[in-house]
Design a protein around this motif. Sequence first.
Motif, PDB file in Angstrom:
ATOM      1  N   GLN A  18       0.839  -1.201   0.000  1.00  0.00           N
ATOM      2  CA  GLN A  18       0.000   0.000   0.000  1.00  0.00           C
ATOM      3  C   GLN A  18       0.877   1.256   0.000  1.00  0.00           C
ATOM      4  O   GLN A  18       0.662   2.190  -0.771  1.00  0.00           O
ATOM      5  N   GLN A  19       1.887   1.235   0.856  1.00  0.00           N
ATOM      6  CA  GLN A  19       2.777   2.405   0.941  1.00  0.00           C
ATOM      7  C   GLN A  19       3.559   2.598  -0.347  1.00  0.00           C
ATOM      8  O   GLN A  19       3.867   3.712  -0.736  1.00  0.00           O
ATOM      9  N   ASN A  20       3.879   1.499  -1.006  1.00  0.00           N
ATOM     10  CA  ASN A  20       4.572   1.594  -2.285  1.00  0.00           C
ATOM     11  C   ASN A  20       3.686   2.275  -3.326  1.00  0.00           C
ATOM     12  O   ASN A  20       4.130   3.152  -4.078  1.00  0.00           O
ATOM     13  N   ARG A  21       2.386   1.883  -3.342  1.00  0.00           N
ATOM     14  CA  ARG A  21       1.456   2.519  -4.298  1.00  0.00           C
ATOM     15  C   ARG A  21       1.324   4.004  -3.986  1.00  0.00           C
ATOM     16  O   ARG A  21       1.345   4.843  -4.896  1.00  0.00           O
ATOM     17  N   ASP A  22       1.246   4.344  -2.696  1.00  0.00           N
ATOM     18  CA  ASP A  22       1.124   5.750  -2.304  1.00  0.00           C
ATOM     19  C   ASP A  22       2.358   6.538  -2.731  1.00  0.00           C
ATOM     20  O   ASP A  22       2.272   7.660  -3.215  1.00  0.00           O
ATOM     21  N   TRP A  23       3.522   5.911  -2.527  1.00  0.00           N
ATOM     22  CA  TRP A  23       4.785   6.565  -2.873  1.00  0.00           C
ATOM     23  C   TRP A  23       4.866   6.824  -4.390  1.00  0.00           C
ATOM     24  O   TRP A  23       5.187   7.928  -4.823  1.00  0.00           O
ATOM     25  N   ALA A  24       4.534   5.783  -5.171  1.00  0.00           N
ATOM     26  CA  ALA A  24       4.584   5.928  -6.633  1.00  0.00           C
ATOM     27  C   ALA A  24       3.591   6.983  -7.110  1.00  0.00           C
ATOM     28  O   ALA A  24       3.906   7.800  -7.984  1.00  0.00           O
ATOM     29  N   ASP A  25       2.400   7.006  -6.500  1.00  0.00           N
ATOM     30  CA  ASP A  25       1.403   8.021  -6.861  1.00  0.00           C
ATOM     31  C   ASP A  25       1.938   9.415  -6.558  1.00  0.00           C
ATOM     32  O   ASP A  25       1.787  10.338  -7.355  1.00  0.00           O
ATOM     33  N   GLY A  26       2.571   9.548  -5.382  1.00  0.00           N
ATOM     34  CA  GLY A  26       3.114  10.844  -4.969  1.00  0.00           C
ATOM     35  C   GLY A  26       4.166  11.347  -5.945  1.00  0.00           C
ATOM     36  O   GLY A  26       4.227  12.534  -6.263  1.00  0.00           O
ATOM     37  N   LYS A  27       4.987  10.434  -6.433  1.00  0.00           N
ATOM     38  CA  LYS A  27       6.072  10.825  -7.348  1.00  0.00           C
ATOM     39  C   LYS A  27       5.520  11.322  -8.687  1.00  0.00           C
ATOM     40  O   LYS A  27       6.091  12.210  -9.308  1.00  0.00           O
ATOM     41  N   THR A  28       4.446  10.685  -9.144  1.00  0.00           N
ATOM     42  CA  THR A  28       3.937  11.049 -10.471  1.00  0.00           C
ATOM     43  C   THR A  28       2.878  12.155 -10.412  1.00  0.00           C
ATOM     44  O   THR A  28       2.455  12.667 -11.450  1.00  0.00           O
ATOM     45  N   LYS A  29       2.501  12.523  -9.194  1.00  0.00           N
ATOM     46  CA  LYS A  29       1.460  13.538  -9.034  1.00  0.00           C
ATOM     47  C   LYS A  29       1.866  14.858  -9.692  1.00  0.00           C
ATOM     48  O   LYS A  29       1.089  15.469 -10.421  1.00  0.00           O
ATOM     49  N   HIS A  30       3.116  15.278  -9.407  1.00  0.00           N
ATOM     50  CA  HIS A  30       3.585  16.555  -9.956  1.00  0.00           C
ATOM     51  C   HIS A  30       4.468  16.380 -11.189  1.00  0.00           C
ATOM     52  O   HIS A  30       4.805  17.338 -11.864  1.00  0.00           O
ATOM     53  N   ASP A  31       4.896  15.155 -11.436  1.00  0.00           N
ATOM     54  CA  ASP A  31       5.796  14.910 -12.567  1.00  0.00           C
ATOM     55  C   ASP A  31       5.408  13.566 -13.184  1.00  0.00           C
ATOM     56  O   ASP A  31       5.880  12.505 -12.764  1.00  0.00           O
ATOM     57  N   ARG A  32       4.573  13.635 -14.180  1.00  0.00           N
ATOM     58  CA  ARG A  32       4.034  12.407 -14.774  1.00  0.00           C
ATOM     59  C   ARG A  32       5.123  11.522 -15.383  1.00  0.00           C
ATOM     60  O   ARG A  32       4.967  10.330 -15.530  1.00  0.00           O
TER      61      ARG A  32
END
Length: 213
Positions: A18-32
Amino acid sequence: MPKKLSQADQQMYDRIFQQNRDWADGKTKHDRMFFKEHFKDQDPQFLYIGCSDSRVSIGDLTGMDIGEIFVHRNIANVVSLEDENIMAVLQYGVEILKIKHIVVSGHHGCGGIEAANSGKHFGRMDSWLDKIREVRFKNKEVLDSIRDHSLQNDMLAEMNVIAQCEKLLEVDFIRDSYFEKGYPMVHAWVYDMRTGLLHDMEFDMDGCLEKLK
Ligand code: CO
Protein backbone atom coordinates in the motif's frame (compact mmCIF):
# COMPACT_ATOMS: atom_id res chain seq x y z
CA MET A 1 -0.12 -24.49 -0.71
CA PRO A 2 1.92 -21.57 0.61
CA LYS A 3 1.86 -21.13 4.35
CA LYS A 4 -0.72 -18.65 5.54
CA LEU A 5 0.67 -15.51 7.14
CA SER A 6 -0.41 -14.56 10.64
CA GLN A 7 -2.76 -11.59 10.79
CA ALA A 8 0.00 -9.26 12.01
CA ASP A 9 2.40 -10.40 9.28
CA GLN A 10 -0.30 -10.07 6.65
CA GLN A 11 -1.01 -6.51 7.78
CA MET A 12 2.65 -5.54 7.57
CA TYR A 13 2.97 -7.27 4.21
CA ASP A 14 -0.06 -5.38 2.88
CA ARG A 15 1.24 -2.13 4.35
CA ILE A 16 4.43 -2.43 2.30
CA PHE A 17 2.48 -2.69 -0.96
CA GLN A 18 0.00 0.00 0.00
CA GLN A 19 2.78 2.41 0.94
CA ASN A 20 4.57 1.59 -2.29
CA ARG A 21 1.46 2.52 -4.30
CA ASP A 22 1.12 5.75 -2.30
CA TRP A 23 4.79 6.57 -2.87
CA ALA A 24 4.58 5.93 -6.63
CA ASP A 25 1.40 8.02 -6.86
CA GLY A 26 3.11 10.84 -4.97
CA LYS A 27 6.07 10.82 -7.35
CA THR A 28 3.94 11.05 -10.47
CA LYS A 29 1.46 13.54 -9.03
CA HIS A 30 3.59 16.56 -9.96
CA ASP A 31 5.80 14.91 -12.57
CA ARG A 32 4.03 12.41 -14.77
CA MET A 33 7.32 11.44 -16.45
CA PHE A 34 9.13 10.75 -13.16
CA PHE A 35 9.52 6.98 -13.56
CA LYS A 36 9.83 7.10 -17.37
CA GLU A 37 12.76 9.50 -17.06
CA HIS A 38 14.47 7.44 -14.35
CA PHE A 39 13.94 4.25 -16.31
CA LYS A 40 16.18 5.53 -19.12
CA ASP A 41 19.39 5.50 -17.10
CA GLN A 42 21.01 6.45 -13.82
CA ASP A 43 23.64 9.09 -13.19
CA PRO A 44 24.44 9.03 -9.47
CA GLN A 45 27.39 11.07 -8.25
CA PHE A 46 27.73 9.15 -5.00
CA LEU A 47 28.50 5.54 -4.19
CA TYR A 48 27.55 4.78 -0.61
CA ILE A 49 29.03 1.84 1.26
CA GLY A 50 27.13 1.48 4.50
CA CYS A 51 25.95 -0.96 7.12
CA SER A 52 22.93 -3.22 6.52
CA ASP A 53 21.37 -1.98 9.77
CA SER A 54 17.68 -1.18 9.18
CA ARG A 55 18.07 2.15 10.97
CA VAL A 56 20.66 3.47 8.54
CA SER A 57 18.79 4.04 5.32
CA ILE A 58 20.88 6.58 3.43
CA GLY A 59 18.14 7.86 1.11
CA ASP A 60 15.80 8.52 4.02
CA LEU A 61 18.31 10.22 6.25
CA THR A 62 19.74 12.49 3.55
CA GLY A 63 16.55 13.15 1.62
CA MET A 64 18.30 12.08 -1.59
CA ASP A 65 15.92 10.80 -4.24
CA ILE A 66 16.05 7.64 -6.32
CA GLY A 67 18.82 7.76 -8.91
CA GLU A 68 21.10 9.89 -6.74
CA ILE A 69 23.05 7.35 -4.69
CA PHE A 70 24.50 4.03 -5.85
CA VAL A 71 24.44 1.76 -2.81
CA HIS A 72 26.29 -1.18 -1.36
CA ARG A 73 25.53 -2.36 2.14
CA ASN A 74 26.89 -5.15 4.28
CA ILE A 75 27.40 -5.86 7.97
CA ALA A 76 29.56 -3.07 9.43
CA ASN A 77 30.36 -1.45 6.06
CA VAL A 78 33.40 -3.56 5.22
CA VAL A 79 35.45 -3.16 2.04
CA SER A 80 36.78 -6.63 1.42
CA LEU A 81 38.99 -6.91 -1.64
CA GLU A 82 38.20 -10.66 -1.77
CA ASP A 83 34.45 -10.00 -1.88
CA GLU A 84 33.32 -10.20 -5.50
CA ASN A 85 30.05 -8.48 -4.62
CA ILE A 86 31.59 -5.22 -3.45
CA MET A 87 34.32 -5.37 -6.09
CA ALA A 88 31.69 -5.57 -8.85
CA VAL A 89 29.78 -2.64 -7.32
CA LEU A 90 32.98 -0.60 -7.11
CA GLN A 91 34.12 -1.34 -10.63
CA TYR A 92 30.70 -0.68 -12.12
CA GLY A 93 30.41 2.51 -10.08
CA VAL A 94 33.82 3.84 -11.02
CA GLU A 95 34.21 2.69 -14.62
CA ILE A 96 30.66 2.73 -15.96
CA LEU A 97 28.76 5.21 -13.79
CA LYS A 98 31.84 7.38 -13.31
CA ILE A 99 30.99 8.04 -9.68
CA LYS A 100 32.57 11.20 -8.27
CA HIS A 101 32.41 10.35 -4.57
CA ILE A 102 32.70 7.05 -2.73
CA VAL A 103 31.50 7.26 0.84
CA VAL A 104 32.18 4.65 3.49
CA SER A 105 29.76 5.29 6.29
CA GLY A 106 29.76 3.57 9.66
CA HIS A 107 27.45 4.26 12.53
CA HIS A 108 27.50 4.39 16.29
CA GLY A 109 25.68 1.55 18.01
CA CYS A 110 26.66 -0.86 15.21
CA GLY A 111 25.82 -4.49 16.04
CA GLY A 112 28.52 -5.83 13.72
CA ILE A 113 31.17 -3.74 15.42
CA GLU A 114 29.87 -4.77 18.83
CA ALA A 115 30.02 -8.44 17.85
CA ALA A 116 33.57 -8.14 16.52
CA ASN A 117 34.62 -6.34 19.69
CA SER A 118 32.98 -8.82 22.05
CA GLY A 119 35.44 -11.71 21.98
CA LYS A 120 32.52 -14.05 21.29
CA HIS A 121 32.05 -16.32 18.29
CA PHE A 122 29.17 -16.15 15.84
CA GLY A 123 29.35 -19.18 13.57
CA ARG A 124 29.15 -18.35 9.90
CA MET A 125 29.45 -14.64 10.53
CA ASP A 126 32.93 -15.03 11.99
CA SER A 127 34.92 -14.88 8.74
CA TRP A 128 33.19 -11.57 7.96
CA LEU A 129 33.68 -10.23 11.49
CA ASP A 130 37.38 -11.17 11.25
CA LYS A 131 37.79 -8.23 8.88
CA ILE A 132 36.69 -5.90 11.70
CA ARG A 133 38.68 -7.85 14.30
CA GLU A 134 41.75 -7.02 12.19
CA VAL A 135 41.03 -3.32 12.66
CA ARG A 136 40.49 -3.93 16.36
CA PHE A 137 43.82 -5.77 16.64
CA LYS A 138 45.73 -2.96 14.90
CA ASN A 139 44.28 -0.38 17.31
CA LYS A 140 44.26 -2.58 20.40
CA GLU A 141 46.18 -0.21 22.67
CA VAL A 142 44.00 2.84 22.04
CA LEU A 143 40.80 0.80 22.26
CA ASP A 144 41.80 -0.95 25.49
CA SER A 145 42.47 2.42 27.08
CA ILE A 146 38.77 3.30 26.75
CA ARG A 147 36.92 1.89 29.78
CA ASP A 148 33.33 2.49 28.64
CA HIS A 149 32.39 -0.40 26.39
CA SER A 150 29.88 1.52 24.33
CA LEU A 151 32.38 4.33 23.71
CA GLN A 152 34.96 1.70 22.78
CA ASN A 153 32.57 0.27 20.19
CA ASP A 154 31.89 3.71 18.78
CA MET A 155 35.61 4.39 18.53
CA LEU A 156 36.11 1.06 16.73
CA ALA A 157 33.25 1.97 14.37
CA GLU A 158 35.12 5.16 13.46
CA MET A 159 38.47 3.38 13.10
CA ASN A 160 36.76 0.78 10.93
CA VAL A 161 35.45 3.44 8.55
CA ILE A 162 38.94 4.89 8.09
CA ALA A 163 40.44 1.41 7.63
CA GLN A 164 37.86 0.58 4.92
CA CYS A 165 38.55 3.89 3.16
CA GLU A 166 42.23 2.99 3.14
CA LYS A 167 41.38 -0.35 1.55
CA LEU A 168 39.56 1.45 -1.27
CA LEU A 169 42.82 3.19 -2.09
CA GLU A 170 44.44 -0.19 -2.74
CA VAL A 171 42.01 -0.88 -5.59
CA ASP A 172 43.79 -0.35 -8.92
CA PHE A 173 40.87 1.10 -10.92
CA ILE A 174 40.04 3.54 -8.12
CA ARG A 175 43.64 4.74 -7.90
CA ASP A 176 44.01 4.91 -11.70
CA SER A 177 40.83 6.93 -12.11
CA TYR A 178 41.73 9.30 -9.27
CA PHE A 179 45.24 9.97 -10.59
CA GLU A 180 43.97 10.44 -14.14
CA LYS A 181 40.73 12.39 -13.57
CA GLY A 182 40.73 13.53 -9.93
CA TYR A 183 37.83 11.29 -9.00
CA PRO A 184 36.39 9.29 -7.30
CA MET A 185 37.14 11.04 -4.06
CA VAL A 186 36.88 8.84 -0.98
CA HIS A 187 35.02 10.08 2.10
CA ALA A 188 34.56 8.71 5.62
CA TRP A 189 31.27 9.38 7.40
CA VAL A 190 29.83 8.30 10.70
CA TYR A 191 26.13 8.36 11.44
CA ASP A 192 25.07 9.02 15.00
CA MET A 193 21.82 7.16 15.64
CA ARG A 194 21.30 9.08 18.87
CA THR A 195 20.90 12.38 17.02
CA GLY A 196 20.14 11.33 13.45
CA LEU A 197 23.13 13.31 12.22
CA LEU A 198 25.89 12.36 9.80
CA HIS A 199 29.45 13.47 10.53
CA ASP A 200 32.17 13.86 7.94
CA MET A 201 35.42 12.47 9.38
CA GLU A 202 37.39 14.41 6.75
CA PHE A 203 39.36 11.46 5.44
CA ASP A 204 42.73 12.62 4.10
CA MET A 205 42.74 10.80 0.77
CA ASP A 206 45.89 12.41 -0.66
CA GLY A 207 47.82 11.95 2.58
CA CYS A 208 46.80 8.32 2.64
CA LEU A 209 47.77 7.73 -0.98
CA GLU A 210 51.16 9.27 -0.20
CA LYS A 211 51.65 6.74 2.61
CA LEU A 212 50.79 3.85 0.30
CA LYS A 213 53.45 4.79 -2.23
CO1 CO B 1 25.93 -1.53 11.76
